[in-house]
Scaffold this motif. Sequence first.
Motif, PDB file in Angstrom:
ATOM      1  N   MET A 210     -13.964  -2.238  13.421  1.00 41.21           N
ATOM      2  CA  MET A 210     -13.703  -1.990  12.005  1.00 41.21           C
ATOM      3  C   MET A 210     -12.733  -3.020  11.434  1.00 41.21           C
ATOM      4  N   ILE A 211     -13.102  -3.564  10.268  1.00 43.81           N
ATOM      5  CA  ILE A 211     -12.213  -4.463   9.516  1.00 43.81           C
ATOM      6  C   ILE A 211     -11.952  -3.830   8.163  1.00 43.81           C
ATOM      7  N   ARG A 212     -10.690  -3.780   7.775  1.00 41.62           N
ATOM      8  CA  ARG A 212     -10.336  -3.218   6.475  1.00 41.62           C
ATOM      9  C   ARG A 212      -9.327  -4.116   5.769  1.00 41.62           C
ATOM     10  N   ARG A 213      -9.393  -4.054   4.451  1.00 43.32           N
ATOM     11  CA  ARG A 213      -8.452  -4.788   3.599  1.00 43.32           C
ATOM     12  C   ARG A 213      -7.742  -3.792   2.696  1.00 43.32           C
ATOM     13  N   ILE A 214      -6.413  -3.898   2.674  1.00 39.25           N
ATOM     14  CA  ILE A 214      -5.618  -3.088   1.747  1.00 39.25           C
ATOM     15  C   ILE A 214      -5.139  -4.005   0.625  1.00 39.25           C
ATOM     16  N   GLN A 215      -5.528  -3.682  -0.590  1.00 38.55           N
ATOM     17  CA  GLN A 215      -5.137  -4.463  -1.758  1.00 38.55           C
ATOM     18  C   GLN A 215      -3.839  -3.874  -2.308  1.00 38.55           C
ATOM     19  N   MET A 216      -2.737  -4.583  -2.064  1.00 39.08           N
ATOM     20  CA  MET A 216      -1.425  -4.041  -2.420  1.00 39.08           C
ATOM     21  C   MET A 216      -1.274  -3.833  -3.918  1.00 39.08           C
ATOM     22  N   ASP A 217      -1.817  -4.730  -4.732  1.00 34.69           N
ATOM     23  CA  ASP A 217      -1.686  -4.578  -6.182  1.00 34.69           C
ATOM     24  C   ASP A 217      -2.357  -3.294  -6.656  1.00 34.69           C
ATOM     25  N   SER A 218      -3.524  -2.983  -6.091  1.00 33.37           N
ATOM     26  CA  SER A 218      -4.225  -1.748  -6.457  1.00 33.37           C
ATOM     27  C   SER A 218      -3.458  -0.533  -5.966  1.00 33.37           C
ATOM     28  N   SER A 219      -2.887  -0.647  -4.775  1.00 29.31           N
ATOM     29  CA  SER A 219      -2.124   0.465  -4.220  1.00 29.31           C
ATOM     30  C   SER A 219      -0.922   0.800  -5.083  1.00 29.31           C
ATOM     31  N   LEU A 220      -0.209  -0.227  -5.543  1.00 33.06           N
ATOM     32  CA  LEU A 220       0.994  -0.004  -6.348  1.00 33.06           C
ATOM     33  C   LEU A 220       0.658   0.580  -7.716  1.00 33.06           C
ATOM     34  N   SER A 221      -0.548   0.291  -8.211  1.00 33.66           N
ATOM     35  CA  SER A 221      -0.942   0.818  -9.518  1.00 33.66           C
ATOM     36  C   SER A 221      -1.607   2.183  -9.412  1.00 33.66           C
ATOM     37  N   GLY A 222      -1.708   2.725  -8.190  1.00 33.37           N
ATOM     38  CA  GLY A 222      -2.271   4.048  -8.001  1.00 33.37           C
ATOM     39  C   GLY A 222      -3.772   4.087  -7.859  1.00 33.37           C
ATOM     40  N   ASN A 223      -4.420   2.928  -7.770  1.00 36.95           N
ATOM     41  CA  ASN A 223      -5.875   2.887  -7.640  1.00 36.95           C
ATOM     42  C   ASN A 223      -6.281   2.837  -6.173  1.00 36.95           C
ATOM     43  N   ASP A 224      -7.570   3.018  -5.927  1.00 36.03           N
ATOM     44  CA  ASP A 224      -8.095   2.958  -4.571  1.00 36.03           C
ATOM     45  C   ASP A 224      -7.881   1.549  -4.026  1.00 36.03           C
ATOM     46  N   SER A 225      -7.173   1.443  -2.911  1.00 33.87           N
ATOM     47  CA  SER A 225      -6.771   0.130  -2.422  1.00 33.87           C
ATOM     48  C   SER A 225      -7.441  -0.274  -1.122  1.00 33.87           C
ATOM     49  N   LEU A 226      -8.181   0.639  -0.483  1.00 35.74           N
ATOM     50  CA  LEU A 226      -8.746   0.377   0.839  1.00 35.74           C
ATOM     51  C   LEU A 226     -10.201  -0.057   0.720  1.00 35.74           C
ATOM     52  N   VAL A 227     -10.506  -1.231   1.291  1.00 33.85           N
ATOM     53  CA  VAL A 227     -11.865  -1.759   1.275  1.00 33.85           C
ATOM     54  C   VAL A 227     -12.318  -1.949   2.719  1.00 33.85           C
ATOM     55  N   ILE A 228     -13.524  -1.499   3.030  1.00 35.79           N
ATOM     56  CA  ILE A 228     -14.090  -1.655   4.365  1.00 35.79           C
ATOM     57  C   ILE A 228     -15.035  -2.842   4.371  1.00 35.79           C
ATOM     58  N   LEU A 229     -14.845  -3.737   5.347  1.00 35.72           N
ATOM     59  CA  LEU A 229     -15.719  -4.892   5.510  1.00 35.72           C
ATOM     60  C   LEU A 229     -16.714  -4.564   6.629  1.00 35.72           C
ATOM     61  N   SER A 230     -17.927  -4.227   6.252  1.00 37.41           N
ATOM     62  CA  SER A 230     -18.930  -3.769   7.197  1.00 37.41           C
ATOM     63  C   SER A 230     -19.811  -4.920   7.663  1.00 37.41           C
ATOM     64  N   GLY A 231     -20.168  -4.888   8.940  1.00 41.24           N
ATOM     65  CA  GLY A 231     -21.055  -5.912   9.466  1.00 41.24           C
ATOM     66  C   GLY A 231     -21.029  -5.994  10.971  1.00 41.24           C
ATOM     67  N   HIS A 232     -19.836  -6.135  11.544  1.00 40.53           N
ATOM     68  CA  HIS A 232     -19.726  -6.200  12.998  1.00 40.53           C
ATOM     69  C   HIS A 232     -19.969  -4.821  13.613  1.00 40.53           C
ATOM     70  N   ASN A 233     -20.551  -4.806  14.813  1.00 41.86           N
ATOM     71  CA  ASN A 233     -20.777  -3.540  15.491  1.00 41.86           C
ATOM     72  C   ASN A 233     -20.160  -3.496  16.881  1.00 41.86           C
ATOM     73  N   ALA A 234     -19.214  -4.403  17.148  1.00 39.55           N
ATOM     74  CA  ALA A 234     -18.456  -4.386  18.400  1.00 39.55           C
ATOM     75  C   ALA A 234     -17.046  -4.911  18.111  1.00 39.55           C
ATOM     76  N   ARG A 235     -16.192  -4.840  19.106  1.00 43.61           N
ATOM     77  CA  ARG A 235     -14.769  -5.154  18.927  1.00 43.61           C
ATOM     78  C   ARG A 235     -14.558  -6.542  18.310  1.00 43.61           C
ATOM     79  N   ILE A 236     -13.621  -6.610  17.356  1.00 44.46           N
ATOM     80  CA  ILE A 236     -13.246  -7.880  16.739  1.00 44.46           C
ATOM     81  C   ILE A 236     -12.352  -8.640  17.718  1.00 44.46           C
ATOM     82  N   THR A 237     -12.705  -9.875  18.015  1.00 43.20           N
ATOM     83  CA  THR A 237     -11.954 -10.665  18.998  1.00 43.20           C
ATOM     84  C   THR A 237     -11.000 -11.660  18.356  1.00 43.20           C
TER      85      THR A 237
END
Length: 497
Positions: free
Chosen positions: A129-156
């Motif tokens: 799993m890869i995720r991005r947290i957008q701090m600007d969105s988090s501070l403004s109270g909006n949904d800040s978590l984005v999932i980057l989908s594609g890989h199906n095994a451990r990220i190296t």
Amino acid sequence: MSDPSPSTTQSSSSSSKTIADLDEDSVAHCASYLNLQDITNIAMTCKSLKHAAYSDSVWQRLFREHWPQEVLSGSLQALGVREAYLARRTALHQFKFIDPFVADFYSAEKPFDHILLDKNDIIFSQGSMIRRIQMDSSLSGNDSLVILSGHNARITSMRLFPFDETFLFRSEAQRRKNVLVTSSSDHSIRLWWKDSCQRCFKGHNGPVSALSDKLFGDGSGKLLASGGEDGTVRLWSLSSSGKRGQHALKTTLYGHEKPVKLMSVAGHSTSLLVTMSRDSKVRVWDTSTSSAVCSSCCVGMTSVTGAPVDMKCHESLLYVAAGSSVIAIDLRTMKKVITAAIHQPKLDSFAILPSKSLICTGGVGKAMLWDARRNQDALKPEPMAELDGHTGSVTLLHMDPYKIVTGGPEDSSVSIWETDTGSQTNSLICNSAEVENTSSGCSAMAVNGCRIVTGSYSGLLFRDFANATCPVLKYEGGNDSKFWGTQSYSDTDDKEC
């Protein structure tokens, strides 16, 4: 031929004037509109411009711009405006404050494999799993978590590369942005932009184990290197067309007999790639060779003692951390130049700051700081400082011109140290105070300037010291002889923190 008219002579005379012809007040006024890097560049040109760049008006503007709520007073004011600005900036970068901005982010209770800080975003991986947290969105109270989908095994591996070195670059407004490149045990490499996979590179006959630390090559045809469990090194073009990255594989390099673990691009030649396999064999490749399948472009080989930990190129030298030592190898001769550090019984982590010839190594219970210049002629290298007080192995290291950050999976906190002295400045807990189970330590971290993110089983803990105001008056976490004394400045004479 007639003489030039007075207006032509006057115009020619005016156009021949340079910035050096302006008086000091005018130059200082112009400099007050520049950023810190530009002011530094002006100061290095000549004595007269340096004097203007050091004017109080220039640094007062910088101070007010960065810390509008702070007032120059007390010992800070006595230093002078420029010195006060630099002293505060240094202290912030060394995390010498107790009131940073703090944000907690909870996730699945599993270790973090990788964490990156990209401007105001946090990128992390756990398993596949890869995720991005957008701090600007988090501070403004909006949904800040984005999932980057594609890989199906451990990220190296996860890398950030300059946007303007890729095929996606279109305008100057994008120049300071980065793209994310990830590799996985699912045999693939993915390039991400705007949280979407723009390219998927496939070719390895097994898990992809390593990515190059930089893109290399000249002009617009930048290449990315990857190493695999299959023992091959593959070069990929980032200018290839097609969503799936068809025709992206430019060269496959054969020679390693074991999985490729580490990769680094040479500093003195952008076409040279250094790779190291699990059996501690080092190979240097000339990637300017154009053949599709190549083994003859290996231009240098050597081996080191001990299990590989990390390596880094600087100019024509390769610094290799393996077993219990760090050695420097001259890539032009493939000969060992110096043993820069010996950390018994074994190394667990390594970082280098070439601009100051400093090396930091992590081992069981402590890290060590080494001056490569001091040990150049020594039969046995000696550390300039021991950064102790850890529980278990120091597997996490960050070093920049201001600070060293050390931590590990058995430490409940990370320690902060001054780069130049090895004196401890702070200790930051890795777990949120709201989480009862604090038995787990730090599994990953990322540091960028005044910001730090630590990851543990309880989640992510983000700190930003950029606007901190309450300094640590004295750190009392251990041996006083190693730690810095009372802070010699305060932001205001009567502020209570």
